[in-house]
Design an enzyme around this catalytic site. Sequence first.
Site, PDB file in Angstrom:
ATOM      1  N   HIS A  41     -16.707  34.535 -21.932  1.00 21.18           N
ATOM      2  CA  HIS A  41     -16.169  33.904 -23.150  1.00 21.18           C
ATOM      3  C   HIS A  41     -16.569  32.429 -23.227  1.00 21.18           C
ATOM      4  O   HIS A  41     -15.721  31.527 -23.249  1.00 21.18           O
ATOM      5  CB  HIS A  41     -14.640  34.064 -23.201  1.00 21.18           C
ATOM      6  CG  HIS A  41     -14.211  35.481 -23.422  1.00 21.18           C
ATOM      7  ND1 HIS A  41     -13.820  36.306 -22.381  1.00 21.18           N
ATOM      8  CD2 HIS A  41     -14.138  36.230 -24.555  1.00 21.18           C
ATOM      9  CE1 HIS A  41     -13.496  37.499 -22.872  1.00 21.18           C
ATOM     10  NE2 HIS A  41     -13.686  37.484 -24.178  1.00 21.18           N
ATOM     11  N   ASN A  42     -17.867  32.203 -23.306  1.00 20.71           N
ATOM     12  CA  ASN A  42     -18.419  30.851 -23.282  1.00 20.71           C
ATOM     13  C   ASN A  42     -19.125  30.550 -24.608  1.00 20.71           C
ATOM     14  O   ASN A  42     -19.047  31.326 -25.557  1.00 20.71           O
ATOM     15  CB  ASN A  42     -19.389  30.712 -22.102  1.00 20.71           C
ATOM     16  CG  ASN A  42     -20.387  31.867 -22.053  1.00 20.71           C
ATOM     17  OD1 ASN A  42     -20.947  32.273 -23.077  1.00 20.71           O
ATOM     18  ND2 ASN A  42     -20.606  32.421 -20.863  1.00 20.71           N
ATOM     19  N   PHE A  43     -19.829  29.435 -24.665  1.00 29.05           N
ATOM     20  CA  PHE A  43     -20.478  29.034 -25.923  1.00 29.05           C
ATOM     21  C   PHE A  43     -21.572  30.009 -26.347  1.00 29.05           C
ATOM     22  O   PHE A  43     -21.798  30.213 -27.539  1.00 29.05           O
ATOM     23  CB  PHE A  43     -21.047  27.616 -25.790  1.00 29.05           C
ATOM     24  CG  PHE A  43     -21.678  27.102 -27.059  1.00 29.05           C
ATOM     25  CD1 PHE A  43     -20.897  26.787 -28.162  1.00 29.05           C
ATOM     26  CD2 PHE A  43     -23.053  26.946 -27.157  1.00 29.05           C
ATOM     27  CE1 PHE A  43     -21.475  26.327 -29.343  1.00 29.05           C
ATOM     28  CE2 PHE A  43     -23.637  26.477 -28.331  1.00 29.05           C
ATOM     29  CZ  PHE A  43     -22.847  26.169 -29.426  1.00 29.05           C
ATOM     30  N   HIS A  45     -21.480  33.227 -25.932  1.00 32.17           N
ATOM     31  CA  HIS A  45     -20.765  34.325 -26.599  1.00 32.17           C
ATOM     32  C   HIS A  45     -20.390  33.913 -28.018  1.00 32.17           C
ATOM     33  O   HIS A  45     -20.562  34.694 -28.963  1.00 32.17           O
ATOM     34  CB  HIS A  45     -19.506  34.688 -25.809  1.00 32.17           C
ATOM     35  CG  HIS A  45     -18.574  35.611 -26.542  1.00 32.17           C
ATOM     36  ND1 HIS A  45     -18.875  36.918 -26.833  1.00 32.17           N
ATOM     37  CD2 HIS A  45     -17.330  35.393 -27.057  1.00 32.17           C
ATOM     38  CE1 HIS A  45     -17.866  37.482 -27.487  1.00 32.17           C
ATOM     39  NE2 HIS A  45     -16.918  36.573 -27.643  1.00 32.17           N
ATOM     40  N   HIS A  81     -13.744  31.333 -32.621  1.00 29.32           N
ATOM     41  CA  HIS A  81     -12.806  32.419 -32.301  1.00 29.32           C
ATOM     42  C   HIS A  81     -12.359  32.471 -30.847  1.00 29.32           C
ATOM     43  O   HIS A  81     -11.320  33.073 -30.546  1.00 29.32           O
ATOM     44  CB  HIS A  81     -13.416  33.767 -32.706  1.00 29.32           C
ATOM     45  CG  HIS A  81     -14.350  34.340 -31.692  1.00 29.32           C
ATOM     46  ND1 HIS A  81     -15.629  33.888 -31.506  1.00 29.32           N
ATOM     47  CD2 HIS A  81     -14.175  35.334 -30.779  1.00 29.32           C
ATOM     48  CE1 HIS A  81     -16.206  34.571 -30.545  1.00 29.32           C
ATOM     49  NE2 HIS A  81     -15.352  35.459 -30.079  1.00 29.32           N
ATOM     50  N   ASP A  82     -13.083  31.870 -29.911  1.00 29.68           N
ATOM     51  CA  ASP A  82     -12.685  31.897 -28.495  1.00 29.68           C
ATOM     52  C   ASP A  82     -12.626  30.499 -27.880  1.00 29.68           C
ATOM     53  O   ASP A  82     -12.803  30.343 -26.665  1.00 29.68           O
ATOM     54  CB  ASP A  82     -13.639  32.773 -27.683  1.00 29.68           C
ATOM     55  CG  ASP A  82     -13.212  34.237 -27.638  1.00 29.68           C
ATOM     56  OD1 ASP A  82     -11.999  34.504 -27.759  1.00 29.68           O
ATOM     57  OD2 ASP A  82     -14.078  35.113 -27.494  1.00 29.68           O
ATOM     58  N   ASP A 191     -17.299  40.406 -32.908  1.00 30.28           N
ATOM     59  CA  ASP A 191     -16.774  40.024 -31.604  1.00 30.28           C
ATOM     60  C   ASP A 191     -17.144  41.027 -30.520  1.00 30.28           C
ATOM     61  O   ASP A 191     -17.378  40.646 -29.366  1.00 30.28           O
ATOM     62  CB  ASP A 191     -15.252  39.876 -31.700  1.00 30.28           C
ATOM     63  CG  ASP A 191     -14.640  39.215 -30.465  1.00 30.28           C
ATOM     64  OD1 ASP A 191     -15.376  38.522 -29.728  1.00 30.28           O
ATOM     65  OD2 ASP A 191     -13.425  39.380 -30.258  1.00 30.28           O
ATOM     66  N   GLN A 242     -17.719  51.379 -20.017  1.00 35.37           N
ATOM     67  CA  GLN A 242     -18.298  51.365 -21.355  1.00 35.37           C
ATOM     68  C   GLN A 242     -18.071  52.622 -22.174  1.00 35.37           C
ATOM     69  O   GLN A 242     -17.880  52.554 -23.388  1.00 35.37           O
ATOM     70  CB  GLN A 242     -19.813  51.119 -21.248  1.00 35.37           C
ATOM     71  CG  GLN A 242     -20.158  49.717 -20.818  1.00 35.37           C
ATOM     72  CD  GLN A 242     -19.656  48.680 -21.799  1.00 35.37           C
ATOM     73  OE1 GLN A 242     -20.254  48.458 -22.839  1.00 35.37           O
ATOM     74  NE2 GLN A 242     -18.529  48.062 -21.491  1.00 35.37           N
TER      75      GLN A 242
END
Length: 283
Positions: A41-43, A45, A81-82, A191, A242
């Site tokens: 959940h970084n930039f 993403h 969003h994150d 997302d 998955q």
Amino acid sequence: MVLLQVMYTDLDFISTFNIELDVLQQFLYEVYRRYNNIPFHNFKHCFCVTQMMYGLIWLTDLKSKIDSIDLLIMLTSAVCHDLDHTGYNNAYQINARTELAMRYNDISPLENHHCAVAFEILENNESNIFRNLSTEHYKRIREGIIKCILATDMTRHTDILNKFKTILPVFDFSNKDHRDVLMMIMIKVSDISNEARPMDVAEPWLDCLLQEFFNQSDMEKLEGLPVTPFMDRDKVTKPSSQTGFIRFVLFPLFIELANLFPCLEVRKFPEEHVCDITFRVIR
């Protein structure tokens, strides 16, 4: 950051909403600074989600169907969003009784925090890309961004999808309630879109996600908290992580969006990969 700037320019947001280029650049820089250096959940993403939103806006010809202000809401929601994600999900926040869980009374603590950080950035005049808009337009944008970001809480997934399926047969782009649900569906699709990308892109992202999941389950074990089953490194494999997610979460969501937009086609390739999914434009 340069490519995000291109997206705002290409969708005519710069001219339509009188956004100064230096203010947009400062906004994007502040967003970049507030994403943490964590596995998933970084930039990057943030960029992938925004790029998918941008692509879907063009592929579905949304510019001819809804107001530019709604498109601005959607793209900016994807960017934000994150923000300041900690790498530990809402279940952990609540079970560990973190500051975020206390502040938001266990109600979507992460998503509420992402919204709050976004509007902290926008409170600074130098990074407020909406500073030239009327109070009425700003209020509408704020309301829309909050709705979109809060919709990314997966505990709300079934409710949002069911609502979309209910209105789909009579969907009306002039109906605000219908548009609001579509905007939530669009950010949800964006997302969780990694598995819809080519395998050479999707698989490295899955490795990053599993690393973040395993970090959380390790912490849960260390602190004596309930261990999130789909994050337990002792029980989860890459395929097992998955197949269920794609079959029961991602695929039904993508199918319903494609039902609204026939120009999108969702395809399965069981002979190549289990539940491999792609969007494509029908020429």
